[in-house]
Design an enzyme around this catalytic site. Sequence first.
Site, short mmCIF file in Angstrom:
data_model
loop_
_atom_site.label_atom_id
_atom_site.label_comp_id
_atom_site.label_asym_id
_atom_site.label_seq_id
_atom_site.Cartn_x
_atom_site.Cartn_y
_atom_site.Cartn_z
N VAL A 137 0.83 -1.21 0.00
CA VAL A 137 0.00 0.00 0.00
C VAL A 137 0.87 1.26 0.00
CG1 VAL A 137 -1.76 1.29 1.29
CG2 VAL A 137 -1.90 -1.21 1.15
N LYS B 259 -13.72 -4.54 7.58
CA LYS B 259 -14.24 -3.56 6.61
C LYS B 259 -15.74 -3.36 6.82
CE LYS B 259 -10.63 -4.83 3.35
NZ LYS B 259 -10.24 -5.81 2.34
N ILE C 226 -12.50 1.54 -4.32
CA ILE C 226 -13.91 1.97 -4.38
C ILE C 226 -14.12 3.11 -3.38
CG2 ILE C 226 -16.33 1.29 -4.12
CD1 ILE C 226 -15.59 -1.56 -4.71
N GLU D 80 -10.24 5.91 3.88
CA GLU D 80 -10.89 5.41 2.67
C GLU D 80 -10.18 4.16 2.15
OE1 GLU D 80 -13.82 7.09 0.93
OE2 GLU D 80 -13.68 4.95 0.56
N GLY E 241 -10.46 -1.09 -1.07
CA GLY E 241 -9.40 -0.57 -1.96
C GLY E 241 -9.79 0.70 -2.67
N GLY F 49 0.12 -9.34 -4.61
CA GLY F 49 0.05 -8.28 -3.58
C GLY F 49 -1.35 -8.01 -3.07
N1 HSE Z 1 -6.04 -8.39 1.75
C1 HSE Z 1 -6.99 -7.40 1.39
C2 HSE Z 1 -7.92 -7.98 0.34
C3 HSE Z 1 -6.28 -6.20 0.86
O1 HSE Z 1 -7.58 -9.01 -0.25
O2 HSE Z 1 -8.98 -7.42 0.10
C4 HSE Z 1 -7.15 -5.00 0.66
O3 HSE Z 1 -7.71 -4.56 1.86
#
Ligand code: HSE
Length: 399
Positions: free
Chosen positions: A20, A202, A133, A126, A131, A184
């Site tokens: 990130v 989340k 969005i 955010e 990610g 990644g």
């Molecule tokens: N490991 C998380 C995913 C990364 O795969 O969504 C993004 O938050």
Amino acid sequence: MKQTSNTKSLNIGLFGLGVVGSGLVEILEKNEHPGLHLSKICVKDPLKKRSVAQDKLTFDAADILNDPSINVVIETINGSDDAFGIVSEALRRGKAVISANKKMVAGHFAELLSIQDETGMPLLYEGAACGGIPIVRTLEEHFGSEPLESVSGIFNGTSNYILSNMFRNGSTLDAALLDAQRLGFAELDPSSDIGGDDAKYKLILLAAHSLGIMARPESVLSLGIHHLRKADIAYARSLDCKIKLTPVSRRVGEHKLVLYVLPSLVHEEHFLYHVENEYNGVEIQGTYSGLQHLKGRGAGSLPTGSALLADLNALRHGYRYQYRKKRLNGQSILEQNHELNLYIRAPKYIRLDELGVKNAQVIDETEETYAVTGIGILSHLLDKKQWFEDHKIFIMQIS
Ligand code: HSE
């Protein structure tokens, strides 16, 4: 640096240069970003080779936290306890903070809110949910005064990438996970991706901004995809469905909400069926606006970096979250007696009555396992979560 009357120049201290953090650095280096200056980057390992200018690097957090010229801290490290230490200290020292750490925010939500109130400094995140969005600010601002009925979807790119590959190519979970790690998408500890906890953090973030509840992570059920077997994929296929890992937050009565993360059977007519690979999808049910869908890259260096960039620009204009829904719906509580229609696959040595489902009907058998459908209660699933894990029992929601 030039500054107009209503925008601030930001002098940035970045913590972490992993997937990130390096995404943000790449974005900042690619184009001109007036008013944004990356001053220092704090990293852990002095021996690791990095592609940023050496004079920007430090190995001591104090070089950022004690520097009065740095007015924004961006936190992109792995550990959630260390991250909380950095974030709370930075806020207390009068710095605005951006974090991509969903576990840290979800685990310390109430404390972070009171530190923001105490210090008057903003914390934005955010990049911590879905990610690229733009979902946190959409819920906070656009839907800030409309009552919402539910927010659900696919919030974890790694598990969605794995499921897409298992359905499309017959790939194994382990092989698809290795790919997701190479690309990644996965967390350092990917059990959080496939076990459902990453999606849960989340969900907790989005439920605060959409339904006004700051749920504790231990009160929210999360069951993942790690016990999925070939027979479950065959069952889904026979119904023209796919299996997706879906976090759900929904109003079920006045001031009563349910929050959970479960694999779900998703029919081809549903929006989420077509959200594939590392993409995430968010489904918002508004009281007046009706059903809305957002889809975009939920994981990866540049999509998440783009969310951090958006937060930086929001800070330039003095933006902070008002937690509108929390202030409106603050008395909402979690309803744990909620019933769910379930599909459960268990090893044959587990007795049917041990599963604790009502109206259980055996629908399939293999040499080692059997599958049942029936009705389960959220509180029971939460209490027996470890037992389900220990016995590799796969549970998914069916409608
Ligand atoms: N490991 C998380 C995913 C990364 O795969 O969504 C993004 O938050």
